[in-house]
Each structure stands twice: as C-alpha cells, then as structure tokens.
Design a protein around this motif. Sequence first.
Motif, PDB file in Angstrom:
ATOM      1  N   UNK A 127       0.820  -1.209   0.000  1.00 30.04           N
ATOM      2  CA  UNK A 127       0.000   0.000   0.000  1.00 30.04           C
ATOM      3  C   UNK A 127       0.849   1.252   0.000  1.00 30.04           C
ATOM      4  N   UNK A 128       1.919   1.249   0.772  1.00 26.54           N
ATOM      5  CA  UNK A 128       2.836   2.384   0.784  1.00 26.54           C
ATOM      6  C   UNK A 128       3.562   2.498  -0.549  1.00 26.54           C
ATOM      7  N   UNK A 129       3.886   1.377  -1.143  1.00 22.20           N
ATOM      8  CA  UNK A 129       4.549   1.362  -2.449  1.00 22.20           C
ATOM      9  C   UNK A 129       3.644   1.995  -3.513  1.00 22.20           C
ATOM     10  N   UNK A 130       2.367   1.655  -3.484  1.00 25.17           N
ATOM     11  CA  UNK A 130       1.424   2.202  -4.457  1.00 25.17           C
ATOM     12  C   UNK A 130       1.297   3.712  -4.315  1.00 25.17           C
ATOM     13  N   UNK A 131       1.236   4.199  -3.092  1.00 23.97           N
ATOM     14  CA  UNK A 131       1.153   5.644  -2.865  1.00 23.97           C
ATOM     15  C   UNK A 131       2.414   6.346  -3.351  1.00 23.97           C
ATOM     16  N   UNK A 132       3.557   5.741  -3.072  1.00 19.05           N
ATOM     17  CA  UNK A 132       4.825   6.364  -3.460  1.00 19.05           C
ATOM     18  C   UNK A 132       5.001   6.436  -4.970  1.00 19.05           C
ATOM     19  N   UNK A 133       4.328   5.559  -5.690  1.00 18.32           N
ATOM     20  CA  UNK A 133       4.418   5.564  -7.148  1.00 18.32           C
ATOM     21  C   UNK A 133       3.924   6.882  -7.741  1.00 18.32           C
ATOM     22  N   UNK A 134       3.007   7.551  -7.047  1.00 23.02           N
ATOM     23  CA  UNK A 134       2.432   8.792  -7.574  1.00 23.02           C
ATOM     24  C   UNK A 134       2.849  10.017  -6.774  1.00 23.02           C
ATOM     25  N   UNK A 135       3.594   9.839  -5.694  1.00 24.69           N
ATOM     26  CA  UNK A 135       3.968  10.985  -4.856  1.00 24.69           C
ATOM     27  C   UNK A 135       5.476  11.186  -4.742  1.00 24.69           C
ATOM     28  N   UNK A 136       6.268  10.321  -5.384  1.00 24.76           N
ATOM     29  CA  UNK A 136       7.722  10.412  -5.247  1.00 24.76           C
ATOM     30  C   UNK A 136       8.378   9.918  -6.537  1.00 24.76           C
ATOM     31  N   UNK A 137       9.669   9.639  -6.444  1.00 20.20           N
ATOM     32  CA  UNK A 137      10.397   9.151  -7.619  1.00 20.20           C
ATOM     33  C   UNK A 137      10.341   7.631  -7.746  1.00 20.20           C
ATOM     34  N   UNK A 138       9.435   6.993  -6.990  1.00 18.03           N
ATOM     35  CA  UNK A 138       9.400   5.527  -6.981  1.00 18.03           C
ATOM     36  C   UNK A 138       9.074   4.948  -8.355  1.00 18.03           C
ATOM     37  N   UNK A 224      19.978   2.558   2.568  1.00 14.77           N
ATOM     38  CA  UNK A 224      20.044   3.839   1.862  1.00 14.77           C
ATOM     39  C   UNK A 224      20.630   3.714   0.460  1.00 14.77           C
ATOM     40  N   UNK A 225      21.365   2.651   0.194  1.00 18.61           N
ATOM     41  CA  UNK A 225      21.946   2.468  -1.133  1.00 18.61           C
ATOM     42  C   UNK A 225      21.065   1.716  -2.101  1.00 18.61           C
ATOM     43  N   UNK A 226      19.805   1.490  -1.737  1.00 29.92           N
ATOM     44  CA  UNK A 226      18.893   0.733  -2.593  1.00 29.92           C
ATOM     45  C   UNK A 226      18.461   1.588  -3.781  1.00 29.92           C
ATOM     46  N   UNK A 227      18.856   1.179  -4.978  1.00 29.93           N
ATOM     47  CA  UNK A 227      18.516   1.939  -6.184  1.00 29.93           C
ATOM     48  C   UNK A 227      17.084   1.698  -6.633  1.00 29.93           C
ATOM     49  N   UNK A 228      16.463   0.623  -6.138  1.00 26.27           N
ATOM     50  CA  UNK A 228      15.132   0.246  -6.610  1.00 26.27           C
ATOM     51  C   UNK A 228      14.008   0.751  -5.726  1.00 26.27           C
ATOM     52  N   UNK A 229      14.287   0.978  -4.458  1.00 28.61           N
ATOM     53  CA  UNK A 229      13.244   1.316  -3.492  1.00 28.61           C
ATOM     54  C   UNK A 229      13.643   2.547  -2.706  1.00 28.61           C
ATOM     55  N   UNK A 230      12.836   3.597  -2.790  1.00 32.64           N
ATOM     56  CA  UNK A 230      13.172   4.870  -2.184  1.00 32.64           C
ATOM     57  C   UNK A 230      12.660   5.031  -0.764  1.00 32.64           C
ATOM     58  N   UNK A 231      12.966   6.176  -0.198  1.00 35.48           N
ATOM     59  CA  UNK A 231      12.639   6.446   1.204  1.00 35.48           C
ATOM     60  C   UNK A 231      11.152   6.716   1.421  1.00 35.48           C
ATOM     61  N   UNK A 232      10.452   7.264   0.439  1.00 36.80           N
ATOM     62  CA  UNK A 232       9.069   7.691   0.646  1.00 36.80           C
ATOM     63  C   UNK A 232       8.173   6.538   1.090  1.00 36.80           C
TER      64      UNK A 232
END
Length: 275
Positions: A127-138, A224-232
Amino acid sequence: MDSYRRDGLTFDVRDAGPDDGEPVVLLHGFPQDSSAWDRVAPALHQHGLRTLAPDQRGYSPMARPRGRGAYRLRETVEDVLALLDAAGLPSAHVVGHDWGGIVGWALGAWHPERVRTLTALSVPHPGAMARAMVTSDQALRSYYMGLFQLPLLPERLLLAGNGAAMRRMLEHGGLPEADVDRYVRRMQEPGALTSAINWYRALPWSGRDPVGTVRVPTLHVWSTGDAFLGRAATEDTARFVDAFYRLEVLEDVTHWIPELAAERTAELVTAHVRG
C-alpha cells in the motif's frame, strides 16, 4: 525436510538448525533463490533458531507452472502456508527480502494467525509502495516493472551473451562474484527466468487482492543504497501496521541486504524474534 508438494508442484527447501528451535521461514526475492540466506541462516542457528528457506514458485525446477496467472500473490502466499503445514508448524516467524518481503506482508495481513513476527527486508508495504508511485520518484526507480510486462523481450535482453546484462545488473548492486555466478546460472535453466519474471507479470491479478493492514509484530529493514526502493514508501509503511512496528535503516548498503549485510540482518532478526 528437503522438499514439499502443493497442487502437483514440488518445492525445494533448506531446513536447518536445531529441530526444537523457533522456526523462521526465509523467503528470497528476484532473481535469487534460497542460497541468498547462506550467510544469514548459520548465525540464526547459533542463536537456537530453526530456518526453513524454500526455493519459491518459479525457482524450484519442479515448481514452474506455465502462465503468469499462476504467479499471483494469492498463489505464492498459499505456497508458504503449504510449507508450514508440511513442516507441522501452526505458525512461524517470517523473514522476506524483495518479492519474499511482499509475500511476507501479505501473510501478515491475510493470515496473522500463522505469522509470529514479520521481518521485511528492502520492500515496503504494498500500500505504501502504491502511494509512493504517484507521490515520489518511486515510479522511475521501478521502470523495469513496466519492461517486465512485455513478452519474451526481457528474457532475451537479460540472457543475451551468456547472461551479460543480468550479470552487470547484479554486479552494479555490489553482489560478490560468486553470488552473481550462482544466480545467473540458475536463471539460465529452462523456463527459470520466464517463471521468475512472471511474478511481475502477475501484478494485474495480484492488484485485485489488496494486502491491507498487517497485525503482527513487524520489523522493516531498508538500506540507503537501494537503487530500486526509495525512502518515501519506507517512511509511509508504518501506517499500514496495526501492531508493534520498527524501522531499521542500514547506511550505505545496496538492495541485496541478505548477502551484503548478513551479520547485521541476523542480529536484527534474532532480536525481533526474541523480543
């Protein structure tokens, strides 16, 4: 046990550690297999824990059904429940990395009675991943998910030149050469890469079954070095857990936490299980 069956499929399992130890199920991601936990599991055994690490659907040679619908989240979750049943376990601690983490989130939401604690490495709550898709660089970080929806092309690109592209992807993430060689060889087995990518191709089916709120004690580990998954999405995950929740951030570690931060992972899992 070294294998179990479900719906005509046979899954390979690494069952190790003390027989009477608290059971910990270790779920790998893409394009790994159960060997991703080779550095983590021995440390857990030293703390008296028993580990069961399956080669998940598509990764076990005798568990590669055809068709992307066979890889929807409901099926991969049922595979883990079948593992618990085969091992005679009413419940277990669950640790998942990458896609294994997504399976873990779903287990914690849909079957909390079977999950003593959950540890999700790298991947936030869906659910957090889905939100981040439209609110961040995810969405930019997850561009490959769109590529993986195409038929045949991803396999050809990744396996061309004896798996050169896949090898570069894994090496760029800092994986040791021995791990890279092992994972690339596994993906070169007949049908292996298509089956592994079908986890992504099944997302339209999986999206019809929202994961929902998780109600088991949860540890989320992000690097923090994860290129695929961001902080948001990571920071938004707490709102999807209605139980004890802790976020642990590993500095300067890439996506491959089980391989690159095995000792710290074992420490965190042991403390979470004992806590």
